[in-house]
Scaffold this motif. Structure first.
Motif, mmCIF file in Angstrom:
data_model
loop_
_atom_site.group_PDB
_atom_site.id
_atom_site.type_symbol
_atom_site.label_atom_id
_atom_site.label_comp_id
_atom_site.label_asym_id
_atom_site.label_seq_id
_atom_site.Cartn_x
_atom_site.Cartn_y
_atom_site.Cartn_z
ATOM 1 N N GLU A 1 0.865 -1.185 0.000
ATOM 2 C CA GLU A 1 0.000 0.000 0.000
ATOM 3 C C GLU A 1 0.895 1.225 0.000
ATOM 4 N N GLN A 2 0.565 2.175 -0.837
ATOM 5 C CA GLN A 2 1.278 3.446 -0.804
ATOM 6 C C GLN A 2 0.514 4.361 0.145
ATOM 7 N N ASN A 3 1.160 4.719 1.241
ATOM 8 C CA ASN A 3 0.559 5.586 2.252
ATOM 9 C C ASN A 3 1.414 6.827 2.451
ATOM 10 N N GLY A 4 0.826 7.834 3.048
ATOM 11 C CA GLY A 4 1.561 9.053 3.381
ATOM 12 C C GLY A 4 2.213 9.682 2.171
ATOM 13 N N LEU A 5 3.504 9.995 2.337
ATOM 14 C CA LEU A 5 4.262 10.642 1.269
ATOM 15 C C LEU A 5 4.349 9.760 0.025
ATOM 16 N N MET A 6 4.451 8.441 0.211
ATOM 17 C CA MET A 6 4.537 7.538 -0.939
ATOM 18 C C MET A 6 3.240 7.561 -1.745
#
Length: 152
Positions: free
Chosen positions: A115-120
């Motif tokens: 999962e791409q979370n936050g800044l990613m």
């Protein structure tokens, strides 16, 4: 935002000749595309020598970052690894290696899901994980192919 990065290559070898190179983290130094990022990288191995429970942690320069891997499942045609990044970004991803016999040898498929979370997540709108990591997978698979075929 979920992602999947996947690359495959055919190696002229049987699956049982390939498995030792992926289920023993000590051997990754000979083929992993990231091993050359920091010659002074600190490495720690724990758990069994190979297979389920084998673990590898690293800490290196800005390019290498820091994190760990642990083999979570192992079957003749599959190896699952939990990959935890600490630096430069925190993330936990699932890595799978699939080994499928084909006429020319064995097709190895290297997958990474997460999962791409936050800044990613924000960066993912501009740079896909496939573009960021795919070329590394391709280089690593080429190096793994060369290593296995030369060791036969």
């Amino acid at each position: 935002m979920p992602f999947l990065v996947e690359r495959s290559i055919t190696v002229v070898a049987d699956p049982d000749q390939i498995r030792p190179w992926i289920e023993d983290f000590h051997r990754w130094r000979s083929w992993s595309p990231w091993e050359g990022l920091d010659p002074a990288m600190a490495r720690t191995f724990s758990g069994p020598e190979h297979g389920v429970g084998a673990s590898y942690a690293w800490s290196g320069n800005r390019k290498a970052g820091a994190g760990s891997m642990r083999i979570t499942d192992s079957a003749p045609a599959r190896l699952d690894v939990e990959l935890t990044f600490l630096k430069p970004f925190k993330a936990v991803n699932q890595v799978t290696f699939l080994l499928a016999p084909v006429a020319a040898g064995t097709e190895i498929t290297w997958q990474m899901r997460g999962e791409q979370n936050g800044l990613m997540k924000l960066l993912g709108k501009v740079f896909s994980m496939d573009k960021m990591v795919g070329k590394d997978f391709e280089r690593g698979l080429r190096q793994l192919k060369e290593t296995v075929e030369q060791s036969r």
